[in-house]
Design an enzyme around this catalytic site. Sequence first.
Site, PDB file in Angstrom:
ATOM      1  N   ASP A 457       0.846  -1.391  -0.238  1.00 13.37           N
ATOM      2  CA  ASP A 457      -0.362  -0.054   0.046  1.00 13.37           C
ATOM      3  C   ASP A 457       1.014   1.520  -0.071  1.00 13.37           C
ATOM      4  O   ASP A 457       2.031   1.136   0.346  1.00 13.37           O
ATOM      5  CB  ASP A 457      -0.237   0.208   1.194  1.00 13.37           C
ATOM      6  CG  ASP A 457      -2.402   0.790   0.867  1.00 13.37           C
ATOM      7  OD1 ASP A 457      -1.927   2.248   0.311  1.00 13.37           O
ATOM      8  OD2 ASP A 457      -3.136   0.491   2.019  1.00 13.37           O
ATOM      9  N   ASP A 525     -10.857   2.040  -2.701  1.00 16.02           N
ATOM     10  CA  ASP A 525     -11.848   1.302  -1.399  1.00 16.02           C
ATOM     11  C   ASP A 525     -13.254   1.296  -1.183  1.00 16.02           C
ATOM     12  O   ASP A 525     -13.750   0.839  -0.418  1.00 16.02           O
ATOM     13  CB  ASP A 525     -11.254   2.713  -0.813  1.00 16.02           C
ATOM     14  CG  ASP A 525      -9.891   2.141  -0.156  1.00 16.02           C
ATOM     15  OD1 ASP A 525      -9.110   1.023  -0.261  1.00 16.02           O
ATOM     16  OD2 ASP A 525      -9.099   3.132   0.608  1.00 16.02           O
TER      17      ASP A 525
HETATM   18  C1  DGJ Z   1      -5.504   1.620   2.013  1.00 18.03           C
HETATM   19  C2  DGJ Z   1      -6.182   0.593   1.724  1.00 18.03           C
HETATM   20  O1  DGJ Z   1      -6.678   0.884   0.328  1.00 18.03           O
HETATM   21  C3  DGJ Z   1      -7.239   0.286   1.955  1.00 18.03           C
HETATM   22  O2  DGJ Z   1      -7.564  -1.307   1.510  1.00 18.03           O
HETATM   23  C4  DGJ Z   1      -6.260  -0.791   3.453  1.00 18.03           C
HETATM   24  O3  DGJ Z   1      -4.991  -1.372   3.537  1.00 18.03           O
HETATM   25  C5  DGJ Z   1      -6.120   0.810   3.760  1.00 18.03           C
HETATM   26  N1  DGJ Z   1      -5.246   1.633   3.436  1.00 18.03           N
HETATM   27  C6  DGJ Z   1      -4.949   0.620   5.199  1.00 18.03           C
HETATM   28  O4  DGJ Z   1      -4.605   1.399   5.838  1.00 18.03           O
END
Ligand code: DGJ
Length: 704
Positions: A457, A525
């Site tokens: 990430d 997300d």
């Molecule tokens: C952003 C990601 O897109 C989510 O799926 C998740 O992993 C969060 N970060 C965790 O902080």
Amino acid sequence: MPTTPPAVSFDTDHGTAVLRTPNSVYAVRVGADGSPRHVHWGPPLDALELPHPHSPADSSFEDDAAPDELGIQTGARFGPAGLQVRFPDGTSGAQWHFRGHRVDGGELRLLLTDRHYPLAAELCYRVRPDSDVIERWTELTHTGTAESDAGPITVLRLDSASWTAPHLPDYRLSHLVGGWASEFQLHRDRLPVAETVLTSRRGLTGHHAGPWLALDDGSATEEQGDVWSTALAWSGSWRITVHRDPVGRTTWTGGFGHEGLGWALQPGETLHTPVFAGLYTPDGFGGASRAWHAHVRTAVLPEPDRDRPVLYNSWEATGFAVDQAGQCRLADLAAGLGVELFVLDDGWFGARTDDRAGLGDWTPRPGAFPDGLRPLADHVHGHGMAFGVWVEPEMVNADSDLYRAHPDWVLHAPTRDTTELRHQLVLDLARPDVEEWVRATLDRLVTENDVDWLKWDANRPFTDTGRSVHPDPDRRWIDHTRAVHRIMDRLRADHPGLRIEACAGGGGRVDLAVLARTDQAWTSDNTDPVDRISVQHGFSQLFPAHTMASWVTDSPNGITGRTTPLRFRFHVAMAGALGLGGDLTRWTPDELAEAARLVAEYKRIRPLVQHGLQHRLTGHDGLTAVHYAAPDDTEHAVLAWRPTTRFGHHPAPLRLPALHTGHRYRDPDTGRVHDGAVLRNRGIDLDLPAGDHASRLVRLHRVG
Ligand code: DGJ
């Protein structure tokens, strides 16, 4: 007997290079001034019959000049220059002498040297068998030596390539825009007579824009029409400037870095740009996407043929509140549904109980995992599932042991305010010691815990990049991204079974370069299935379905608050690499049973979704669908969605143009046999249930 002309040739008499692909010809002719100029990109023709392009020197009107293959600043050139240099004596712009060419298989290099200064450029092209994609990049070398006292050459812009579309009566630009939770929205607008800049200044590819575009004359459809499109393989800041001039010509130049940066090219040094790939197709936007998908499979992804596993990810279920008992419970439930990979998300390390602390301290949080991650990994493996872990290795919280030990490791300007976003700072991976620390830390994590999958990430863009310790500070915009690529490559090489999922606060870093070292990307997300339909539509313009991670989560949706049936959520997520991300401990036995049935159904169509040909379909009254076809036409799967119903209308039959006239297809679920011509021209009745959020999966097997 007609002979097939070689894919790459150079005719010395005409000074013309020609690249041939199955459906296109691309031709470049070296102008009288030594600069390679664009002559053709489009349907196949004999490029040697084309008239000579003008150079500015031939003409009293600059508008007559054929566009450069890489715009330079010298002479009567007034468009955006893809190469901008300043020599130590203050002179700007290159002036080329054409030194020759090199052909090696499908690769062509046009060799240029400056007429006065120690600067050489190679304009590079590559074509691959059975593909219309042309890959282009530039290599720029300071040919002086330190001994000859040649000073550094300042590079203010080094694009990978400039592209030119033919004269069209009008131009339409398709590109992707968005934001967090709304990535990959396809915009299709008339191109203004102006310079249109698509760019990211964020150090990441970007949620707000992507380095892909398509041009057509305004009349192309999914099924037909000439489309020219390009995609830059770069995961940091980038810029593409599209220039439609008043005489009806459109060129675009693009590469890494945004405006306002400068790099000092030292004697003997070469700068390599990322690849900027281009594709002409006469088969509309759908044809363009299928050609890109084939390219991503054959030339980009490290393991394109591997099935993407059905995954479970705990993020939406638990947030930061992860611990061993809770994760084991979720793993048990996920295994019961047929999940093949269990991914532990954020919150497992350091003092990370929320997003304010712990980032950078990659050791399991004792309160949550007293014996480390190994017991959870073993538990997950015991179910026959692979084990995945979330990391955000480029970032650090100020409240972390890492930052306390190495405050100098972050991007910051000592004389400027420090900007925290999501309470975090960016590690300066352009520093070799920081790059090595990240690599070694991840290597240890993978080795010690038998990790099969990393979700990598990156939750914030770069800011505050002033830095006094680096002799060439703007290099970090390149070097950080290259370090990320290098670490991923090295991890894969050192751990051959390891797979990586790209993520950047959702789909903030998805591009051809990141997909060259990952298996799939977290798309957004936003897991609301209604919103996902347009996110997935945009994503599919360039990327194939098995790189698109899509989860089924809880209802009402955590971001949009929308309530949708489980079946609809599944049918939307089944259009990509299926995952589950809901709090399974709160699903009813009926929901768990339905989920298990739908996971099994996905596995039946997985070969088609993940390895078939994709056709995007639009029906009436808000009905959209994606059709996945086996290349040999034996099997088909159609996922159709109608988010809302209007006036109680029954949707018209959905036409399936990917089917073949003269063939018959049996629906194994209903037993009905359909005629291909009928399904192509009249369409299939989907018999969608009444009400909102209706969806249907149709499978068809060819029976004659
Ligand atoms: C952003 C990601 O897109 C989510 O799926 C998740 O992993 C969060 N970060 C965790 O902080």
